[in-house]
Design an enzyme around this catalytic site. Structure first.
Site, PDB file in Angstrom:
ATOM      1  N   ASP A 188      67.334  33.134   1.850  1.00  0.00           N
ATOM      2  CA  ASP A 188      67.288  33.651   3.225  1.00  0.00           C
ATOM      3  C   ASP A 188      67.827  35.026   3.245  1.00  0.00           C
ATOM      4  O   ASP A 188      69.096  35.473   2.628  1.00  0.00           O
ATOM      5  CB  ASP A 188      68.135  32.848   4.033  1.00  0.00           C
ATOM      6  CG  ASP A 188      68.121  33.111   5.504  1.00  0.00           C
ATOM      7  OD1 ASP A 188      68.082  34.282   6.028  1.00  0.00           O
ATOM      8  OD2 ASP A 188      68.204  31.877   6.184  1.00  0.00           O
ATOM      9  N   GLN A 215      65.945  27.543  16.248  1.00  0.00           N
ATOM     10  CA  GLN A 215      64.586  27.930  15.567  1.00  0.00           C
ATOM     11  C   GLN A 215      64.043  29.085  15.731  1.00  0.00           C
ATOM     12  O   GLN A 215      64.165  29.580  16.960  1.00  0.00           O
ATOM     13  CB  GLN A 215      63.524  27.029  15.529  1.00  0.00           C
ATOM     14  CG  GLN A 215      62.476  26.909  14.677  1.00  0.00           C
ATOM     15  CD  GLN A 215      61.532  25.982  14.763  1.00  0.00           C
ATOM     16  OE1 GLN A 215      61.479  25.109  15.540  1.00  0.00           O
ATOM     17  NE2 GLN A 215      60.464  25.883  13.715  1.00  0.00           N
ATOM     18  N   HIS A 271      61.040  24.020   8.161  1.00  0.00           N
ATOM     19  CA  HIS A 271      62.093  24.622   7.019  1.00  0.00           C
ATOM     20  C   HIS A 271      63.267  24.172   7.249  1.00  0.00           C
ATOM     21  O   HIS A 271      63.827  23.647   8.120  1.00  0.00           O
ATOM     22  CB  HIS A 271      62.059  26.218   6.984  1.00  0.00           C
ATOM     23  CG  HIS A 271      62.509  26.803   8.147  1.00  0.00           C
ATOM     24  ND1 HIS A 271      61.830  27.049   9.403  1.00  0.00           N
ATOM     25  CD2 HIS A 271      63.802  27.473   8.403  1.00  0.00           C
ATOM     26  CE1 HIS A 271      62.813  27.728  10.338  1.00  0.00           C
ATOM     27  NE2 HIS A 271      63.797  28.023   9.700  1.00  0.00           N
ATOM     28  N   PHE A 272      63.732  23.856   5.927  1.00  0.00           N
ATOM     29  CA  PHE A 272      65.351  23.264   5.903  1.00  0.00           C
ATOM     30  C   PHE A 272      66.206  24.845   5.366  1.00  0.00           C
ATOM     31  O   PHE A 272      65.644  25.361   4.354  1.00  0.00           O
ATOM     32  CB  PHE A 272      65.305  22.408   4.927  1.00  0.00           C
ATOM     33  CG  PHE A 272      64.648  21.048   5.659  1.00  0.00           C
ATOM     34  CD1 PHE A 272      65.621  19.968   5.969  1.00  0.00           C
ATOM     35  CD2 PHE A 272      63.446  20.691   5.621  1.00  0.00           C
ATOM     36  CE1 PHE A 272      65.046  19.016   6.621  1.00  0.00           C
ATOM     37  CE2 PHE A 272      63.036  19.559   6.094  1.00  0.00           C
ATOM     38  CZ  PHE A 272      63.722  18.631   6.484  1.00  0.00           C
ATOM     39  N   HIS A 273      67.388  24.716   5.933  1.00  0.00           N
ATOM     40  CA  HIS A 273      68.521  25.632   5.323  1.00  0.00           C
ATOM     41  C   HIS A 273      69.234  24.913   4.362  1.00  0.00           C
ATOM     42  O   HIS A 273      69.716  23.668   4.632  1.00  0.00           O
ATOM     43  CB  HIS A 273      69.172  26.004   6.559  1.00  0.00           C
ATOM     44  CG  HIS A 273      68.452  26.905   7.553  1.00  0.00           C
ATOM     45  ND1 HIS A 273      68.525  28.402   7.397  1.00  0.00           N
ATOM     46  CD2 HIS A 273      67.470  26.607   8.609  1.00  0.00           C
ATOM     47  CE1 HIS A 273      67.575  28.742   8.473  1.00  0.00           C
ATOM     48  NE2 HIS A 273      67.235  27.695   9.085  1.00  0.00           N
TER      49      HIS A 273
END
Length: 145
Positions: free
Chosen positions: A37, A101, A107-109
């Protein structure tokens, strides 16, 4: 943006998948793509996305995409743990702007946590140094089984 809408293939994750935008890649297979990220909430904050999807959120996604995606999330989470030795790891996924969001591609964090270290705000911290992200990506990638 609400939970409903049309997928925008101009979003940054779609551009990353097409090679039109740079990223610090951690992992890729036939179904899953993981990268650092650029606005990390903590050191090692990694994102995992499906490669072949036009789902804006979890509820839009097809079941056959979710299985390899969540297995990819688990695989990368284990690598983050092995590489960075955090005290804990937060795995999160947001659906809709009111839920936090900001990019409307599923997506996954994966966010490593350490005792006594404050968590940065989602999408509001400063942009990380690209060279530092690349080094972290390589460190995590080296731990992927």
């Amino acid at each position: 943006m609400s939970l409903d809408g049309t997928y925008d293939d101009g979003n940054i994750f779609a551009k990353i998948l097409r090679g039109e935008a740079p990223c610090a890649k951690v992992f890729e297979d036939g179904e899953v793509f993981a990268f650092m990220d650029v606005f990390p909430q903590s050191r090692g904050h990694t994102l995992v996305i499906p490669k072949h999807s036009v789902a804006r959120n979890l509820m839009d996604e097809e079941p056959q995409v979710l299985q390899p995606l969540i297995l990819g999330v688990q695989r990368v989470t284990r690598a983050v743990r092995a590489a960075l030795n955090p005290d804990g790891i937060m795995v999160s996924q947001f659906n809709g702007a009111p839920a936090g969001q900001t990019i409307f591609h599923l997506h996954f964090h994966i966010i490593p946590r350490w005792e006594g270290v404050a968590l940065g705000r989602h999408g509001e911290g400063g942009m990380a140094d690209p060279a530092a992200l690349k080094a972290l990506a390589e460190q995590i990638a080296a731990q992927i089984a």
